[in-house]
Design an enzyme around this catalytic site. Structure first.
Site, PDB file in Angstrom:
ATOM      1  N   GLU A 159       0.831  -1.205   0.000  1.00 20.10           N
ATOM      2  CA  GLU A 159       0.000   0.000   0.000  1.00 20.10           C
ATOM      3  C   GLU A 159       0.870   1.262   0.000  1.00 20.10           C
ATOM      4  O   GLU A 159       0.808   2.090   0.916  1.00 20.10           O
ATOM      5  CB  GLU A 159      -0.962  -0.004   1.184  1.00 20.10           C
ATOM      6  CG  GLU A 159      -1.997  -1.099   1.062  1.00 20.10           C
ATOM      7  CD  GLU A 159      -3.150  -0.963   2.044  1.00 20.10           C
ATOM      8  OE1 GLU A 159      -2.997  -0.289   3.070  1.00 20.10           O
ATOM      9  OE2 GLU A 159      -4.209  -1.539   1.773  1.00 20.10           O
ATOM     10  N   GLU A 316      -6.519  -7.563  -0.922  1.00 16.35           N
ATOM     11  CA  GLU A 316      -6.859  -7.626   0.502  1.00 16.35           C
ATOM     12  C   GLU A 316      -8.293  -7.182   0.702  1.00 16.35           C
ATOM     13  O   GLU A 316      -8.727  -6.181   0.131  1.00 16.35           O
ATOM     14  CB  GLU A 316      -5.995  -6.660   1.320  1.00 16.35           C
ATOM     15  CG  GLU A 316      -4.566  -7.049   1.496  1.00 16.35           C
ATOM     16  CD  GLU A 316      -3.845  -6.020   2.371  1.00 16.35           C
ATOM     17  OE1 GLU A 316      -4.505  -5.413   3.235  1.00 16.35           O
ATOM     18  OE2 GLU A 316      -2.651  -5.820   2.152  1.00 16.35           O
TER      19      GLU A 316
HETATM   20  C1  GLA Z   1      -4.186  -2.711   4.618  1.00 13.10           C
HETATM   21  C2  GLA Z   1      -2.771  -3.177   4.821  1.00 13.10           C
HETATM   22  C3  GLA Z   1      -2.679  -4.358   5.732  1.00 13.10           C
HETATM   23  C4  GLA Z   1      -3.544  -4.160   6.953  1.00 13.10           C
HETATM   24  C5  GLA Z   1      -4.958  -3.881   6.519  1.00 13.10           C
HETATM   25  C6  GLA Z   1      -5.920  -3.684   7.668  1.00 13.10           C
HETATM   26  O1  GLA Z   1      -4.844  -3.447   3.670  1.00 13.10           O
HETATM   27  O2  GLA Z   1      -2.153  -3.492   3.607  1.00 13.10           O
HETATM   28  O3  GLA Z   1      -1.337  -4.511   6.113  1.00 13.10           O
HETATM   29  O4  GLA Z   1      -3.053  -3.091   7.696  1.00 13.10           O
HETATM   30  O5  GLA Z   1      -4.973  -2.689   5.760  1.00 13.10           O
HETATM   31  O6  GLA Z   1      -7.217  -3.420   7.203  1.00 13.10           O
END
Ligand code: GLA
Length: 670
Positions: A159, A316
């Site tokens: 991210e 995710e």
């Molecule tokens: C993002 C991050 C993960 C985690 C999630 C929690 O997707 O990439 O590492 O922190 O949020 O929702």
């Protein structure tokens, strides 16, 4: 249908069915748990596992010290179980030894204060020191695992820009000036673009330009806009630096997880998408919004837009609650399946979760996971196992594509510009406008592609342009040409107002679209938060109104009351075989839906049976077409379909029943 490279890559992520995966953080667990994890992954059908996302301090515990033994062991365990790897480069969060030795890598907020380690992503994206260390880490990881047969995908960082997109430190200032010199070449060109004669802001030398740190008064909006552009490019630069290293050492495809979601706006993913081997997105239901599942549909359509219509990977999402909203709601029974089905309906060919096993420690310990704190004797785990079975049944969907003849224009740049300081109304939120337009289209039974301004529109009959405040001349002419060639356009207020430098297009709003729409707005007349206006048709509207005259268009509706009482509110200009519609206020959902339905019918755009509570999207393959129907209501329904239900195997003729809360996927012969 020719198979695209991305479609092919996605098929390599799973043997059969849609890919089912998760983030796995074995660093948080003892070795004996790893074996249990792998056994349970197989039980649930998890076949794609993201590891080493936050592994930096484990594999590189001190400067110059490297220890891959645990990661080696986990990789072999997963590989031995036939599980593919989505291998993280590990650069997402620098370890404490690095920020202790080099505090200059820490990011700085706009008020000039440092953001300290202790969370994650505590680095300045422009820091050459950070980049050197990250380069070494990626090189070692890629050297070691680049040709490992289990590596199906590279997961660059994590991210990018989630927390540190905008850094205002001196290093960022240096990089910003270099970026500006590339963009403008001369300081005079910059002064002209930013309008720096205003408030005596004229720059005499590059060295005088700072990041747009907090000021006493409003800041120069063009300066702030360029800082957004620069910051998005810096993050993309981090991706590119890692990608270069990996590509020299591995044939596996690369991506990074985008955050196409309501709460992140700092990355212009239109400019990133071309660098990805496949598009991957992270999406969590945002229960702070009025309509979280509608935002999910929009985000999924936008992700497909970034993938240029190809299938994409949901990298995710969560099985249940997250831990970062004020009220972290559990999902209702069946909601997980409906959410997943919405992503699939809108083009996802793989579904992955954060994370495998719910953490016992750390700030995400109350975030849901595939294996909950309660363990496998739980409804949550049983739903996970059912989900694995569901995804396996969807093998025929792989590589099929959503077909839409309606498009909606979306722009991150324009988002930055419209929500800048010193604007006509804080009540105008770009996403509110975009979401409302998308909702109106969905409720009218339309499936929308989301495309960038300037994109080829020739595949569409109907294009919706909500609040597209900033548009460059070329993109504006693409839209005008589309209408001239017989396309139908709906433009909403606050569109076409400024050029790429954030300079107002003079002569009356909506400058870039004045001729296309045949209207001329003399003055904005925004509304107070609780204020509503009524139109002649009886429709209620809010947020905005305008004082406008009509030069070359038909007045379809007008304001009955409010600051523009008696003036036109909704207009239509015939253009060749098509038409250009303009709505100068924010219509309530029902009249908005009715308007979009009316225009779609006029445009000949295909409308499906979907409506407020019923999501119905079609994905087409070469020989078959798939109707994905999701009933979000508590009332039984039905959708027209003929074929085979992929979930139950039953034959459907004429109509498929869709009980309250149910998902159906019907395979039809094309
Ligand atoms: C993002 C991050 C993960 C985690 C999630 C929690 O997707 O990439 O590492 O922190 O949020 O929702």
């Amino acid at each position: 249908m020719a198979e695209s490279r991305t479609t092919h890559l996605l098929t390599t992520l799973s043997d059969d069915g849609l890919a089912f995966g998760c983030d796995y953080n074995p660093e948080q667990w003892d070795r004996d748990v790893w074996r249990e994890d792998v056994r349970l992954m197989r039980e649930a059908g998890v076949g794609l596992v993201a590891i080493n996302i936050f592994g930096w301090s484990s594999i590189n515990p001190a400067s110059g010290v490297w220890d891959f033994s645990a990661l080696d062991e986990v990789i072999e365990l997963l590989h031995g179980a036939g599980i593919r790897l989505n291998l993280g480069t590990g650069t997402a969060s620098p370890p404490p030894w690095l920020s202790t030795a080099h505090p200059e890598i820490l990011p700085v907020a706009e008020d000039g204060t440092t953001r300290y380690p202790g969370g994650r992503q505590a680095f300045c994206p422009s820091s050459p020191v950070f980049r050197d260390y990250a380069r070494e880490l990626v090189t070692r990881v890629a050297d070691r695992y680049g040709d490992h047969p289990a590596v199906a995908l590279w997961h660059v960082s994590n991210e990018l820009g989630c927390h540190n997109a905008l850094c205002y430190c001196d290093e960022s200032g240096r990089a910003f000036r270099t970026w500006l010199q590339d963009r403008y070449e001369t300081i005079d060109a910059l002064n002209a673009a930013w309008g720096t004669t205003f408030w005596s802001q004229r720059y005499g030398a590059w060295a005088e330009i700072l990041p747009p740190r907090q000021t006493l008064s409003l800041r120069n909006p063009s300066h702030v806009l360029d800082f957004h552009r620069f910051s998005s490019d810096e993050q993309l630069g981090l991706y590119r630096a890692e990608a270069r290293i990996i590509r020299e050492r591995s044939a596996a495809p690369l991506t990074t997880n985008f955050m196409v979601t309501a709460h992140i706006r700092n990355l212009d993913y239109w400019s990133w998408a071309g660098d990805m081997d496949l598009i991957a997105n992270d999406h969590y239901l945002d229960n702070r919004l009025d309509e979280p599942r509608r935002e999910l549909s929009f985000a999924a359509d936008l992700t497909r837009g970034l993938a240029q219509g190809d299938p994409w990977l949901l990298m995710e999402t969560s099985t249940g609650a997250v831990n970062w909203q004020p009220y972290n709601l559990a999902k209702q029974p069946g909601q997980l399946l409906r959410n997943v089905a919405s992503h699939i309906a809108r083009g996802a060919d793989g579904i992955c979760f954060f994370q495998w096993r719910a953490s016992a420690q750390g700030s995400e310990k109350f975030h849901s996971a595939l294996v909950p704190h309660a363990g496998t004797d739980s409804a949550a785990w049983r739903e996970v196992v059912e989900l694995g079975e569901f995804l396996r049944l969807l093998d025929p969907l792989r590589g099929t594509r959503v077909r839409a003849d309606t498009a909606l224009l979306f722009s991150w740049e324009s988002w930055w510009a419209i929500e800048g300081e010193g604007r006509p109304s804080e009540g105008l939120g770009y996403l509110d406008e975009v979401h409302s337009a998308h909702r109106a289209a969905s409720d009218a039974g339309l499936t929308c592609d989301i495309v960038a301004p300037g994109a080829d529109l020739s595949a569409y009959r109907f294009v919706i342009v909500p609040a597209l405040h900033l548009i460059d001349d070329r993109a504006a002419s693409v839209l005008s040409d589309f209408a001239a060639a017989g396309g139908t356009v709906l433009v909403t207020f606050s569109s076409g107002i400024v050029d790429a430098d954030d300079r107002v297009r003079l002569g009356g709003y909506p400058g870039a679209f004045r001729d296309l729409l045949g209207v001329r707005v003399e003055e904005f007349a925004p509304l107070l938060p609780a204020q509503q206006v009524t139109l002649g048709s009886g429709a209620q509207a809010r947020t905005w109104s305008e004082r406008m005259t009509v030069a070359d268009a038909e007045i379809i509706d007008h304001y009955v009351d409010g600051p523009a009482a008696g003036m036109p509110a909704l207009t239509r200009r015939a253009s060749g075989d098509g038409a250009a519609w303009y709505v100068s206020t924010h219509l309530d959902p029902e009249p908005y839906r009715d308007l979009v339905a009316r225009i779609a019918a006029e445009a000949g755009a295909v409308r499906g049976p979907g409506h407020e509570g019923l999501e119905v999207v079609r994905r087409d393959g070469e020989t078959h077409s798939y109707v994905i129907a999701i009933n979000h209501t508590s009332i039984d329904a039905a959708v027209p379909a003929n074929g085979r239900d992929l979930i139950t195997g039953q034959t459907v003729s004429g109509s498929a029943s869709l009980p309250a809360g149910a998902v159906r996927i019907i395979e039809e012969i094309r």
